[in-house]
Write an enzyme that holds these catalytic residues in place. Structure first.
Site, PDB file in Angstrom:
ATOM      1  N   CYS A  90      17.210 -27.691  15.865  1.00 28.00           N
ATOM      2  CA  CYS A  90      17.590 -27.591  17.266  1.00 28.00           C
ATOM      3  C   CYS A  90      17.204 -26.204  17.770  1.00 28.00           C
ATOM      4  CB  CYS A  90      19.088 -27.777  17.422  1.00 28.00           C
ATOM      5  SG  CYS A  90      19.691 -29.287  16.646  1.00 28.00           S
TER       6      CYS A  90
ATOM      7  N   ARG B  49      11.398 -27.821  18.951  1.00 28.42           N
ATOM      8  CA  ARG B  49      12.288 -27.901  17.780  1.00 28.42           C
ATOM      9  C   ARG B  49      13.136 -29.165  17.778  1.00 28.42           C
ATOM     10  NH1 ARG B  49      12.988 -23.030  15.141  1.00 28.42           N
ATOM     11  NH2 ARG B  49      14.948 -23.794  14.311  1.00 28.42           N
TER      12      ARG B  49
ATOM     13  N   TRP C  91      17.946 -32.069  18.000  1.00 20.90           N
ATOM     14  CA  TRP C  91      17.386 -33.115  17.141  1.00 20.90           C
ATOM     15  C   TRP C  91      18.562 -33.609  16.327  1.00 20.90           C
ATOM     16  CZ3 TRP C  91      16.565 -34.219  11.887  1.00 20.90           C
ATOM     17  CH2 TRP C  91      15.570 -35.163  11.603  1.00 20.90           C
TER      18      TRP C  91
ATOM     19  N   ASN D 180      22.732 -25.110  15.429  1.00 19.25           N
ATOM     20  CA  ASN D 180      21.584 -25.645  14.704  1.00 19.25           C
ATOM     21  C   ASN D 180      21.963 -25.706  13.237  1.00 19.25           C
ATOM     22  OD1 ASN D 180      18.991 -26.259  13.738  1.00 19.25           O
ATOM     23  ND2 ASN D 180      18.432 -24.093  13.621  1.00 19.25           N
ATOM     24  N   GLY D 181      21.647 -26.815  12.553  1.00 19.64           N
ATOM     25  CA  GLY D 181      21.950 -26.905  11.121  1.00 19.64           C
ATOM     26  C   GLY D 181      23.102 -27.855  10.863  1.00 19.64           C
TER      27      GLY D 181
ATOM     28  N   GLU E  95      -3.727 -35.844   4.623  1.00 17.08           N
ATOM     29  CA  GLU E  95      -3.416 -35.124   5.858  1.00 17.08           C
ATOM     30  C   GLU E  95      -3.925 -35.896   7.084  1.00 17.08           C
ATOM     31  OE1 GLU E  95      -1.620 -32.896   6.865  1.00 17.08           O
ATOM     32  OE2 GLU E  95      -2.485 -31.956   8.625  1.00 17.08           O
TER      33      GLU E  95
ATOM     34  N   LYS F  56      -1.474 -37.204  10.026  1.00 13.76           N
ATOM     35  CA  LYS F  56      -1.679 -36.825  11.435  1.00 13.76           C
ATOM     36  C   LYS F  56      -1.769 -38.071  12.307  1.00 13.76           C
ATOM     37  CE  LYS F  56      -1.667 -32.462  11.659  1.00 13.76           C
ATOM     38  NZ  LYS F  56      -0.565 -32.577  10.710  1.00 13.76           N
TER      39      LYS F  56
ATOM     40  N   LYS G  70       9.764 -29.952  14.815  1.00  7.62           N
ATOM     41  CA  LYS G  70       8.823 -28.973  14.290  1.00  7.62           C
ATOM     42  C   LYS G  70       9.305 -28.347  12.996  1.00  7.62           C
ATOM     43  CE  LYS G  70       5.176 -26.357  14.500  1.00  7.62           C
ATOM     44  NZ  LYS G  70       3.951 -27.039  14.076  1.00  7.62           N
TER      45      LYS G  70
END
Ligand code: G6P
Length: 607
Positions: free
Chosen positions: A2, A27, A74, A98-99, A479, A483, A602
C-alpha cells in the site's frame, strides 16, 4: 504494497495528499482514502477502486483541513471496499497502514472483550482501537504510540492522525519503509522518497522499530523510549523522473529508458579504458566461495536464473536459484563459505527479505542487487550492488530487470577472473559486448512497429501462448510469458525447449502461437529442432533470432523479428527487450490496464 502519505501543511492539504497518492498508486490500487482534521474532528473520504473514484468523491464532497493522511490500498485483510479502505478511524485517531499486523486476532479479542466495536474487516483497525483505548485512559499520543509499538507484531508501516491535535502526526515502521520529508514550516511522511519528491528533497528514513512524532518544524524519532537521530539526506529524485513524459504508459517510458539506464549501470561496473569489470570491494574472496544461492520473487527470480548460467559458465561456480517464498520455509542447508545473492527492484519484498534473513542464519555472506539503496534488503546485506534504473512505476518490471542482468553479468565476469576460469582476453571481449548493449537495445526499440504488428496479428486474439528457449534463453522465455500474462491476461507459459516434447507439445495446434527465443548460440541447433517439432504440428511460430537464425528458420515461421547480432552471453538482456515489447503491444491491442494490471502490485510487502 500500500502507499502512505501524511502532511502537516500551512494550506489545505487534500490536493497535496491526492497528488502524492497518484505517485504511490503503483503500489496498490483497489481502494483509496484521505482523512484530515476539520474543526479538530477527524473527517474522511474513501472510495473503492482506483484513485479517480476518490478524486470524484472529493470533488462532490471537498475535504478542508491543513493536516491530513492518505492511503492507496492493495487488500490483504478484508476485501477491497469503502468500508475497509484506509484511513481506518475511531473518533480519536485515524490510521493508514502498509503491511500486516500478525497478532491482530489476539489484540482484537482483547479489545472486543473491553467492549470495543469494530467497523471494518482489516487488521489495521486493531491499531486504531488499541491507540484509542490508550488515549481514553488519559495517555498522550506519544505514550499511546510507544506502548502500542511494543504490542504489535508483524511487518508494517503506519501513520496516525489524532483528533484535537492539529500540531502532530505520528509514524511508525517495522519492516516496511517510511520516509520523513522536511519542508519549510511543513512536514511530510510517506512510503518512500518518490511520494515526497515534489514537496521536498530533504528526507530521512526511519529504521525498523522507529516511531516518529512530526510537528510543523521537525520530527523527533524514538526507538522504544529512547530518542534517536536519523540523518537528513538530499534525495536526488526530481518530479521529471517520475512523470510519463511523452509516453502513453509508464511501462513504455521505462522500456525506452533502457539504453540510458543500462549505460548508467555499465558505467558503474565497467572500466572501458582497461576493458575490465570493476566491482566495489567485496567482503569475500570468489576463490573461497563454496556455493552461490540466488533468491528473489517474480521477475527478479528470473534474473537470478539467467545469472546461474553466467556464474556456472564463466566462473565455474555452483549456483542454486530459489524462489524466495519457497526458500524461506524449506530452510535448505547452505554450506559454510556460501554467498547468498538477493535480487529485488524494490528491496522490500517480504519473501526475499526473509529468505535473506534465513541465509544470514546459515552464515552466508549476503549480497544484494537492488534498485532502492535505502531499502530493507539493502540494509540487511553485507554488500550492495545497486542497479541504476531510477524509479520504476509500471507494475511490470522492465528496466529494473535488464539492469539487474547487467549487474549480475558483471559479477559473474569478476568471479570468473578471480577464479582463473576466464582469461583476460575473454573478459575484454565480454566487456566490449556489454558496452555495445545500449546501442543494440536502441536498434531493437527502433523496430517497435514490427512488435506492434506481431502483437496485433498473432498474439492479441490467442487464448494460450507458449514461449520456448534453451540455455540462458529459457529464463527469457519464462519472463516473456510472465509479462504477457500479467499485462494482457492471456494464458502464457515459458518452457525449456527440450521439455516441450514432455508435455506442452500436446497443446500445439493451429491456434497456439509459440514464441521461440533463439539467438544463434552454441545450442541453436537444439532450439531449431524444437522449432521444427512445433512446425510439424501446425503451431504458429513467432521467431526471435539474429541474421543467421532468421536466414535459417525465418521462412518457416508465421512471422519473425531479426534481432541485432550480439555475443550470446549478452543476448538474454537484448531478447528481454523484445519480449517486453511483444507483451506491451499485445496488452495495448487488448486495451487492458498496462501500468496497473488487475490484482497485482508493484512491491509485495506481505506474504
Ligand atoms: C511483484 C511485481 C513484480 C516483481 C516482484 C518482485 O510481483 O509485480 O514485477 O518482479 O514483485 O519485486 P521486487 O521489488 O522484489 O523486485
Amino acid at each position: 504494497m500500500c502507499g502512505i502519505i501524511g502532511i502537516i501543511g500551512k494550506a489545505p492539504v487534500t490536493p497535496l495528499l491526492l497528488d502524492a497518492l497518484k505517485r504511490l498508486e503503483y503500489r496498490g490500487y483497489d481502494s483509496a482514502g484521505v482523512a484530515t482534521l476539520v474543526n479538530g474532528h477527524i473527517d474522511r473520504r474513501r472510495a473503492e477502486g482506483k484513485l479517480v473514484n476518490l478524486e470524484a468523491r472529493l470533488k462532490a464532497e471537498p475535504l478542508p483541513g491543513t493536516i491530513g493522511i492518505g492511503h492507496t490500498r492493495w487488500a490483504t485483510h478484508g476485501k477491497p471496499s469503502e468500508r475497509n479502505a484506509h484511513p481506518i478511524a475511531t473518533d480519536r485517531v485515524a490510521i493508514v497502514h502498509n503491511g500486516i499486523i500478525e497478532n491482530f486476532q489476539e489484540l482484537k479479542d482483547g479489545l472486543v472483550a473491553e467492549g470495543r466495536r469494530f467497523d471494518s474487516d482489516t487488521d489495521t483497525e486493531v491499531v486504531a482501537q488499541l491507540l484509542t483505548s490508550y488515549l481514553e485512559s488519559q495517555m498522550s499520543p506519544e505514550e499511546a504510540m510507544g506502548k502500542a509499538m511494543a504490542r504489535l507484531r508483524g511487518a508494517f508501516a503506519l501513520v496516525a492522525l489524532f483528533s484535537g491535535r492539529h500540531d502532530i502526526l505520528m509514524g511508525a515502521r517495522r519492516g516496511s519503509s517510511l520516509a520523513v520529508g522536511y519542508g519549510d514550516g511543513e512536514m511530510y511522511i510517506g512510503t518512500d522518497a518518490l511520494a515526497l519528491a515534489p514537496f521536498t528533497s530533504r528526507v530521512s528514513y526511519l529504521e525498523d522499530d522507529d516511531w516518529a512524532v512530526l510537528k510543523a518544524d521537525g520530527a523527533t524519532v524514538y526507538q522504544g523510549t529512547q530518542k534517536v537521530k536519523r540523518p537528513i539526506k538530499k534525495s536526488g529524485l526530481s518530479s521529471a523522473l517520475i512523470g510519463k513524459g511523452n509516453h502513453q504508459h509508464f511501462m513504455l517510458k521505462e522500456i525506452h529508458e533502457q539504453p540510458t539506464v543500462i549505460g548508467d549501470t555499465l558505467q558503474s561496473y565497467l572500466d572501458p579504458a582497461t576493458r575490465s569489470v570493476s566491482l566495489p570491494a567485496l567482503p569475500f574472496d570468489w576463490n573461497k566461495v563454496s556455493r552461490v544461492t540466488i533468491t528473489g520473487c517474480g521477475t527478479a527470480c528470473y534474473a537470478g536464473m539467467i545469472a546461474k548460467y553466467w556464474f556456472e559458465k564463466l566462473a565455474r561456480l555452483a549456483v542454486e536459484v530459489d524462489v524466495a517464498s519457497e526458500m524461506r520455509y524449506r530452510e535448505p542447508p547452505l554450506p559454510d563459505g556460501g554467498v547468498c545473492i538477493a535480487v529485488s527492484q524494490s528491496g522490500e519484498t517480504v519473501d526475499t527479505l526473509e529468505a535473506l534473513r534465513y541465509a544470514q542464519s546459515q552464515k552466508q555472506t549476503l549480497l544484494s542487487v537492488v534498485n532502492v539503496p535505502e531499502s530493507a534488503i539493502a540494509r540487511l546485506s553485507d554488500v550492495v550492488l545497486p542497479t541504476l534504473a531510477g524509479p520504476e512505476i509500471g507494475v511490470a518490471s522492465t528496466k529494473a530487470f535488464t539492469t539487474q542482468l547487467v549487474v549480475l553479468l558483471a559479477a559473474a565476469i569478476a568471479a570468473g577472473r578471480a577464479r582463473g576460469t576466464l582469461s583476460r582476453d575473454e573478459e575484454e571481449r565480454l566487456v566490449l559486448a556489454m558496452i555495445e548493449l545500449p546501442a543494440r537495445v536502441n536498434e531493437t526499440l527502433n523496430m517497435e512497429e514490427d512488435y506492434r504488428r506481431i502483437a496485433e496479428n498473432t498474439l492479441a486474439a490467442a487464448r494460450d501462448v507458449l514461449y520456448l528457449g534453451r540455455g540462458s534463453s529459457f529464463p527469457v522465455a519464462l519472463e516473456g510469458a510472465l509479462k504477457l500474462k500479467e499485462l494482457s491476461y492471456i494464458h502464457a507459459e515459458g518452457y525449456a525447449g527440450g521439455e516441450m516434447k514432455h508435455g506442452p507439445i500436446a497443446l500445439i495446434d493451429d491456434e497456439v502461437p509459440v514464441v521461440v527465443v533463439a539467438p544463434t548460440d552454441p545450442i541453436f541447433d537444439k532450439i531449431a529442432s524444437n522449432f521444427e517439432q512445433v512446425r510439424a504440428r501446425g503451431g504458429r511460430l513467432v521467431l526471435l533470432s539474429d541474421k543467421a537464425g532468421v536466414a535459417r528458420l525465418g521462412a518457416k515461421a508465421e512471422t519473425s523479428i531479426m534481432m541485432p547480432d550480439v555475443d550470446p552471453i549478452v543476448a538474454p538482456i537484448l531478447y528481454t527487450v523484445a519480449v517486453q515489447l511483444l507483451a506491451y503491444y499485445t496488452a495495448l491491442a487488448k486495451g487492458t490496464d498496462i501500468d496497473q494490471p488487475r490484482n497485482l502490485a508493484k512491491s509485495v510487502t506481505v506474504e
